[in-house]
Motif scaffolding. Sequence first.
Motif, short mmCIF file in Angstrom:
data_model
loop_
_atom_site.label_atom_id
_atom_site.label_comp_id
_atom_site.label_asym_id
_atom_site.label_seq_id
_atom_site.Cartn_x
_atom_site.Cartn_y
_atom_site.Cartn_z
N MET A 77 53.49 -3.08 -101.36
CA MET A 77 52.43 -2.90 -102.34
C MET A 77 52.99 -2.52 -103.71
SD MET A 77 49.21 -1.05 -100.48
CE MET A 77 48.14 -1.97 -99.38
N ASN A 78 52.32 -3.00 -104.75
CA ASN A 78 52.76 -2.71 -106.11
C ASN A 78 52.34 -1.31 -106.53
OD1 ASN A 78 50.02 -2.87 -106.78
ND2 ASN A 78 50.17 -5.02 -107.34
N GLU A 79 52.67 -0.96 -107.77
CA GLU A 79 52.42 0.40 -108.26
C GLU A 79 50.94 0.71 -108.36
OE1 GLU A 79 53.49 2.61 -112.40
OE2 GLU A 79 55.20 1.81 -111.26
N ASP A 84 46.19 3.77 -105.88
CA ASP A 84 44.91 3.93 -105.17
C ASP A 84 45.09 4.78 -103.91
OD1 ASP A 84 43.70 2.35 -107.09
OD2 ASP A 84 43.94 0.49 -105.93
N ILE A 85 46.20 4.57 -103.20
CA ILE A 85 46.46 5.38 -102.01
C ILE A 85 46.67 6.84 -102.39
CG2 ILE A 85 48.05 5.74 -100.08
CD1 ILE A 85 48.64 2.77 -100.10
N VAL A 86 47.41 7.08 -103.46
CA VAL A 86 47.68 8.45 -103.89
C VAL A 86 46.39 9.16 -104.29
CG1 VAL A 86 48.83 9.84 -105.65
CG2 VAL A 86 50.06 7.97 -104.56
N LYS A 87 45.52 8.48 -105.01
CA LYS A 87 44.25 9.10 -105.40
C LYS A 87 43.41 9.44 -104.18
CE LYS A 87 41.85 8.30 -108.94
NZ LYS A 87 40.95 7.72 -109.95
N ALA A 88 43.43 8.57 -103.18
CA ALA A 88 42.69 8.87 -101.94
C ALA A 88 43.30 10.07 -101.23
CB ALA A 88 42.70 7.64 -101.03
N ASN A 128 53.12 11.39 -111.67
CA ASN A 128 53.73 10.09 -111.94
C ASN A 128 53.84 9.32 -110.64
OD1 ASN A 128 53.97 10.81 -114.58
ND2 ASN A 128 56.15 10.38 -114.75
N ILE A 129 53.30 8.11 -110.61
CA ILE A 129 53.23 7.31 -109.39
C ILE A 129 54.13 6.08 -109.54
CG2 ILE A 129 51.70 6.05 -107.84
CD1 ILE A 129 49.41 7.79 -108.86
N LYS A 130 54.95 5.86 -108.53
CA LYS A 130 55.79 4.67 -108.45
C LYS A 130 55.36 3.85 -107.24
CE LYS A 130 57.99 6.02 -111.99
NZ LYS A 130 57.78 5.31 -113.28
N SER A 131 55.76 2.60 -107.22
CA SER A 131 55.40 1.74 -106.09
C SER A 131 56.03 2.27 -104.81
CB SER A 131 55.87 0.29 -106.35
OG SER A 131 57.27 0.22 -106.35
N VAL A 132 55.40 1.97 -103.70
CA VAL A 132 55.84 2.51 -102.42
C VAL A 132 57.24 2.02 -102.05
CG1 VAL A 132 54.85 0.66 -101.03
CG2 VAL A 132 55.05 2.95 -100.05
N TRP A 155 53.99 21.86 -114.37
CA TRP A 155 54.41 21.22 -113.12
C TRP A 155 54.18 19.72 -113.22
CZ3 TRP A 155 56.55 25.07 -110.40
CH2 TRP A 155 56.04 26.36 -110.56
N VAL A 156 55.05 18.98 -112.58
CA VAL A 156 54.87 17.52 -112.51
C VAL A 156 55.28 17.08 -111.11
CG1 VAL A 156 57.19 17.13 -113.46
CG2 VAL A 156 55.50 15.30 -113.53
N VAL A 157 54.53 16.12 -110.57
CA VAL A 157 54.78 15.59 -109.23
C VAL A 157 55.08 14.12 -109.35
CG1 VAL A 157 53.81 15.17 -106.95
CG2 VAL A 157 53.29 17.31 -108.14
N LEU A 158 56.18 13.71 -108.75
CA LEU A 158 56.59 12.31 -108.71
C LEU A 158 56.43 11.81 -107.29
CD1 LEU A 158 57.98 9.88 -110.13
CD2 LEU A 158 60.16 10.91 -109.48
N THR A 159 55.73 10.69 -107.11
CA THR A 159 55.44 10.24 -105.75
C THR A 159 55.35 8.72 -105.68
OG1 THR A 159 53.88 10.40 -103.90
CG2 THR A 159 52.95 10.45 -106.11
N ASN A 160 55.66 8.19 -104.51
CA ASN A 160 55.42 6.79 -104.18
C ASN A 160 54.49 6.69 -102.97
OD1 ASN A 160 57.12 7.65 -102.17
ND2 ASN A 160 58.49 5.88 -102.25
N ALA A 161 53.66 7.71 -102.80
CA ALA A 161 52.71 7.87 -101.68
C ALA A 161 53.39 8.38 -100.42
CB ALA A 161 51.95 6.58 -101.37
N ASP A 162 54.64 8.02 -100.20
CA ASP A 162 55.38 8.55 -99.06
C ASP A 162 56.12 9.83 -99.44
OD1 ASP A 162 56.89 9.01 -96.79
OD2 ASP A 162 58.36 7.45 -97.25
N THR A 163 56.99 9.76 -100.41
CA THR A 163 57.77 10.91 -100.86
C THR A 163 57.09 11.58 -102.04
OG1 THR A 163 59.82 9.84 -100.15
CG2 THR A 163 60.02 11.66 -101.71
N TRP A 164 56.92 12.89 -101.95
CA TRP A 164 56.33 13.70 -103.02
C TRP A 164 57.37 14.72 -103.47
CZ3 TRP A 164 50.74 13.78 -104.19
CH2 TRP A 164 50.04 12.77 -103.51
#
Length: 360
Positions: A77-79, A84-88, A128-132, A155-164
């Motif tokens: 999946m793209n960024e 959308d997954i992260v927001k859910a 900040n969200i990156k592709s999975v 604070w800032v969180v960097l995630t690709n939905a799997d790694t936070w």
Amino acid sequence: MNFFALASPVDFRQRQDNPRFLQTRARPFQKKSAKKRKKAKEARRSLLKHTEPARSRIQDGLKKYSRIVAQARQRGMNEQDTGDIVKAMLGDMLGYDPFFDVTAEISVRGPNADHAVQMDGRLQFLLNIKSVALTPNASHLLRLTGSSAPVYAEWVVLTNADTWICYRLGVGVDRHAEPVFQVSLLDARPSEEKIELFFLLSKEGMQMESLRRHWEQTRVLHPARLAALLLSEDVLNLLRREIQRTASHRVDRETLYEILTRDVLRADSLPGPDLNAPRLPQCFAYVRDPNDPASWRLRYRNADNTPNADMLTLAAGDLSSDPRAIGIPADDLPLVKDRLRQAYHELGVAPADLPDSLRR
């Protein structure tokens, strides 16, 4: 009647040796300790009662979104879809309202963060969200260091939905991302540990300032900090005196320091760069004399010549201040910037995401 006037010292010592007498004298202290234990127990019960719904929600979310993220990774999946997954997950797992607590495209004086999480109008953390399919690393946060991030963002969180990965930006204009913790849905870590870490980012955790307390405790007990204390001059002098007292042997501080750093402490817990890693001139952005390591400045590459994201963050921060203060002449500054830009390019950082000091 004066007891001490009538009783002899022998009688008083006998009373002191009597277990019942000692128990009577200790009873007030035992009552105070019991009250403290009772209050602490009640506080823990109250805390568990308040946080239990959040932990249960996170546990259910881990089961649900582990399957979803695994499928998303297989499909590549793209960024945008990852976002959308992260927001859910922010709504279902962490308890935020995705319509009112999560805002998009908050300004950070140039490039924007993907989202910002707020409560009652107050910013809690940037997101900040990156592709999975992309592994998050510190280089993705270079545009949020120094003066590029708003002063109210801590604070800032960097995630690709799997790694936070949670970072602390610090306070002040010249600040840089400091890693706080990292958690992944799909790794082999026990679910209890994942729940504890995700709770730090939850709405309830933010209300209780759990993230700040975790960071303060981690900072105090960080292995590098403890190693620095053990290698301090005061502790080394204390060890010298103790060795002389117990073994009648004199040892100098330099010998103790060498033994501790070489044989006692782990290399990855030592403060500063790895002492066992080779220092090569090509690892530094500025090299005045290849034969004089003391003249090398701004390390940004590993020994195998690959860019190091954490070192780049520090180098960008040092360069944002006065380069002359760290010994870089103005005539050599363009070459230093070109080398750092090339390293960012190798890490996949777009030119628009470079720090301000390298875009000038």
